[in-house]
Design a protein around this motif. Structure first.
Motif, PDB file in Angstrom:
ATOM      1  N   SER A  70       0.857  -1.187   0.000  1.00 52.10           N
ATOM      2  CA  SER A  70       0.000   0.000   0.000  1.00 52.10           C
ATOM      3  C   SER A  70       0.892   1.236   0.000  1.00 52.10           C
ATOM      4  O   SER A  70       2.100   1.145   0.198  1.00 52.10           O
ATOM      5  N   ARG A  71       0.260   2.383  -0.221  1.00 48.80           N
ATOM      6  CA  ARG A  71       1.026   3.621  -0.283  1.00 48.80           C
ATOM      7  C   ARG A  71       0.223   4.763   0.319  1.00 48.80           C
ATOM      8  O   ARG A  71      -1.006   4.756   0.284  1.00 48.80           O
ATOM      9  N   ASP A  72       0.950   5.728   0.893  1.00 52.57           N
ATOM     10  CA  ASP A  72       0.361   6.975   1.371  1.00 52.57           C
ATOM     11  C   ASP A  72       1.011   8.080   0.555  1.00 52.57           C
ATOM     12  O   ASP A  72       2.144   8.485   0.834  1.00 52.57           O
ATOM     13  N   ASN A  73       0.315   8.544  -0.460  1.00 53.43           N
ATOM     14  CA  ASN A  73       0.905   9.527  -1.363  1.00 53.43           C
ATOM     15  C   ASN A  73       1.160  10.863  -0.678  1.00 53.43           C
ATOM     16  O   ASN A  73       2.104  11.576  -1.020  1.00 53.43           O
ATOM     17  N   ASP A  74       0.320  11.220   0.285  1.00 46.30           N
ATOM     18  CA  ASP A  74       0.518  12.483   0.996  1.00 46.30           C
ATOM     19  C   ASP A  74       1.840  12.486   1.766  1.00 46.30           C
ATOM     20  O   ASP A  74       2.454  13.536   1.958  1.00 46.30           O
ATOM     21  N   LYS A  75       2.258  11.307   2.230  1.00 46.64           N
ATOM     22  CA  LYS A  75       3.484  11.197   3.016  1.00 46.64           C
ATOM     23  C   LYS A  75       4.633  10.590   2.221  1.00 46.64           C
ATOM     24  O   LYS A  75       5.695  10.314   2.781  1.00 46.64           O
ATOM     25  N   ASN A  76       4.416  10.368   0.909  1.00 53.20           N
ATOM     26  CA  ASN A  76       5.463   9.773   0.067  1.00 53.20           C
ATOM     27  C   ASN A  76       6.010   8.488   0.695  1.00 53.20           C
ATOM     28  O   ASN A  76       7.233   8.285   0.752  1.00 53.20           O
TER      29      ASN A  76
END
Length: 120
Positions: A70-76
Motif C-alpha cells: 500500500s502507499r500513502d501519497n501524501d506522506k510519500n
C-alpha cells in the motif's frame, strides 16, 4: 533526485508479522509505480509486490494472500504488510520506484538500501 529509505525490518518467529515502510524524498508523485523486492543469501533478486498509480497491485505467487502493498501519497511512503511469515521469507527487502516501469523485474530507476527481515 529521489531517495528511498526502508525501515521496519527485524527478526520474527514463523507465523508472525512485520510492516515495512519506505520513505521517499525528492519528487515522488502518485504517478510513480512502486515496488518491493527481496534477495535472500545466494539467491537472485525477486519481485515481491507492485503498486501502480491507480492503486492496482500485483504480487508474487509466493506471497499472495500473506503480504499487502500500500502507499500513502501524501506522506510519500510505501508500505509492505507481511503476515504469516515463513523462514523462506528471510531476505533483504528493497523498495523501488519508477515513473514508467511497473513490472516485477528490477528495471526501476530508484532503489533503497534495504532492510533485513529474518524469520526463524
Amino acid at each position: 533526485h529521489v531517495q528511498l529509505v526502508e525501515s521496519g525490518g527485524g527478526s520474527v518467529q514463523a507465523g508472525g508479522s512485520l510492516r515495512l515502510s519506505c520513505a521517499g524524498s525528492g519528487y515522488i508523485s502518485s504517478a510513480y509505480c512502486m515496488a518491493w523486492f527481496r534477495q535472500a543469501p545466494g539467491k537472485e533478486l525477486e519481485g515481491v509486490a507492485v503498486i501502480v498509480s491507480d492503486d492496482r497491485t500485483t504480487y508474487a505467487e509466493s506471497v499472495s494472500g500473506r503480504f499487502t502493498i500500500s502507499r500513502d501519497n501524501d506522506k510519500n511512503t510505501l508500505f509492505l504488510e507481511m503476515n504469516s511469515l515463513k523462514p523462506e521469507d528471510t531476505a533483504m527487502y528493497y523498495c523501488a520506484a519508477d515513473l514508467g516501469y511497473c513490472g516485477m523485474d528490477m528495471f526501476y530507476s530508484y532503489r533503497g538500501q534495504g532492510t533485513q527481515v529474518t524469520v526463524s
